[in-house]
Enzyme design. Structure first.
Site, PDB file in Angstrom:
ATOM      1  CG  ASP A  14      -1.911   0.989   1.685  1.00 33.21           C
ATOM      2  OD1 ASP A  14      -2.410   1.879   0.516  1.00 33.21           O
ATOM      3  OD2 ASP A  14      -1.126   2.029   2.705  1.00 33.21           O
ATOM      4  CB  SER A 128      -2.014   3.340  -4.208  1.00 32.36           C
ATOM      5  OG  SER A 128      -2.443   4.253  -4.222  1.00 32.36           O
ATOM      6  CG  ASN A 129      -7.908   3.046  -2.310  1.00 31.70           C
ATOM      7  OD1 ASN A 129      -8.232   2.218  -3.453  1.00 31.70           O
ATOM      8  ND2 ASN A 129      -8.311   3.670  -0.923  1.00 31.70           N
TER       9      ASN A 129
END
Lengths: 234, 234
Positions: A14, A128-129
């Site tokens: 992340d 990742s977002n």
């Protein structure tokens, strides 16, 4: 200890909160609002996450008639607007631009570069977002390019973590069974989502928080990323 | 004011936080942990909501291969476990049972019965994340049965609010166009989800909170439910 050996063929990290310190924006916020930067940063981050979950659900994640979710830059700006209003702070366009720019130059946690090196030669990825447009300057600013095989973004799916369709991006790209991919996150909800998906999960619990209860617990809990490489040698 | 008349053929109410005060559990919590009840209640509620969103996404809402989300009673118990741990509180099975039972006997907000009466003869429904098994005793305890045409629960879909598939339950049952259904919630994220779906939305902003920024704002913002009937007469 006689724990079974941990077999991990590749690592997926992340980004926000895990490799990069989202609260490094607090310093920039504190210059704009002396004494208020940390509280603003905490609320901004909490709302940013909440908005990723809410907009994913509102978009009818997975439905045929799905609407489009706003991207992470948009959600981040919306969350900043909310946090400013909730704290009774007024900020002009210049100040907003300053804070949003700070998000593209977040500090890397000090233990990250050495730990990434120690995990080589296993491929190391980000999942990742964030948008690719947000993540590329972040990786460059931190000098992490040579540590990473690449950056996977939710840009290509219409949903945010912890949807399994996000974690599937790593599986599709790496071509390795989920159980042999080490997934590393400081966000407990992300670690639990990744564990439910099937990865071997390392939760970096930097703050001594309790584990969340809504899904399967992470396989390993570590205090910093520096604790990860030694685990693989046990 | 020369506002256009508001045409609403039926009303749909959120339950938790809107008709029923989720923080009425604070008193029971305070008897178990003097001076700590309110903080425990706030964290319990925040995590309960977070877990509805996270488990909806983890279940792959709408995907063919969707897993099953935990029901609201389970999520509520998980959130209580987290909140206790986060506050360093230890509670045995009896204490847990006491707090969970308090959730089946939440106080109704004092302005609710008269306002529901004033909205008659329009059909009035509940649409809630709760299970029917949790909602039935709640409505009975508050003596609201005769005010309500019925209670719709997410029991019949594999996702929580603010998924459009939850709001669709009201449309399917009432057979009225969304724009002529008045949706009432104290939860801003729910009000925004309902507005994105197409209802005419009344947000009860009991605490003077800022409006959330991640979707279309509610049509009307009122301070208590008592403010709603007069709007219809303007």
């Amino acid at each position: 200890m006689t724990a079974a050996a941990i077999v991990v063929d590749a690592f997926v990290f992340d980004a926000y909160g895990t490799l990069f310190d989202v609260h490094s924006v607090a310093a920039a916020a504190d210059r704009l609002f002396p004494g208020r930067g940390e509280a603003l940063s905490r609320l901004w981050r909490a709302k940013q996450l909440e908005y990723t979950w809410l907009t994913s659900l509102m978009a009818g994640a997975g439905d045929a008639a799905a609407a489009t979710r706003p991207d992470f830059a948009t959600v981040t700006a919306q969350a900043l607007d909310y946090a400013l209003a909730a704290q009774g702070l007024v900020l002009g366009a210049d100040g907003r631009a300053t804070l949003q720019a700070a998000y593209l130059a977040l500090s890397v946690f000090p233990d990250v570069p050495a730990a990434l090196s120690a995990l080589a030669p296993r491929p190391r990825w980000i999942l990742s977002n964030g948008t690719q447009a947000m993540l590329a300057p972040l990786v460059r600013h931190a000098g992490l390019e040579h540590h990473l095989a690449g950056v996977l973004s939710v840009d290509t799916v219409d949903v945010y973590k912890p949807s399994p369709r996000v974690y599937q991006l790593a599986l599709d790209r790496l071509g390795i069974p989920a159980a042999r991919i080490g997934f590393v996150s400081s966000n407990c909800w992300d670690a639990i989502g990744a564990k439910a998906f099937g990865f071997r999960v390392f939760w970096i619990n930097r703050t001594g928080a309790p584990v969340d209860r809504h899904g399967p617990p992470p396989d390993h809990v570590i205090g910093t990323l520096a604790d990860l490489p030694p685990l693989l040698r046990e």
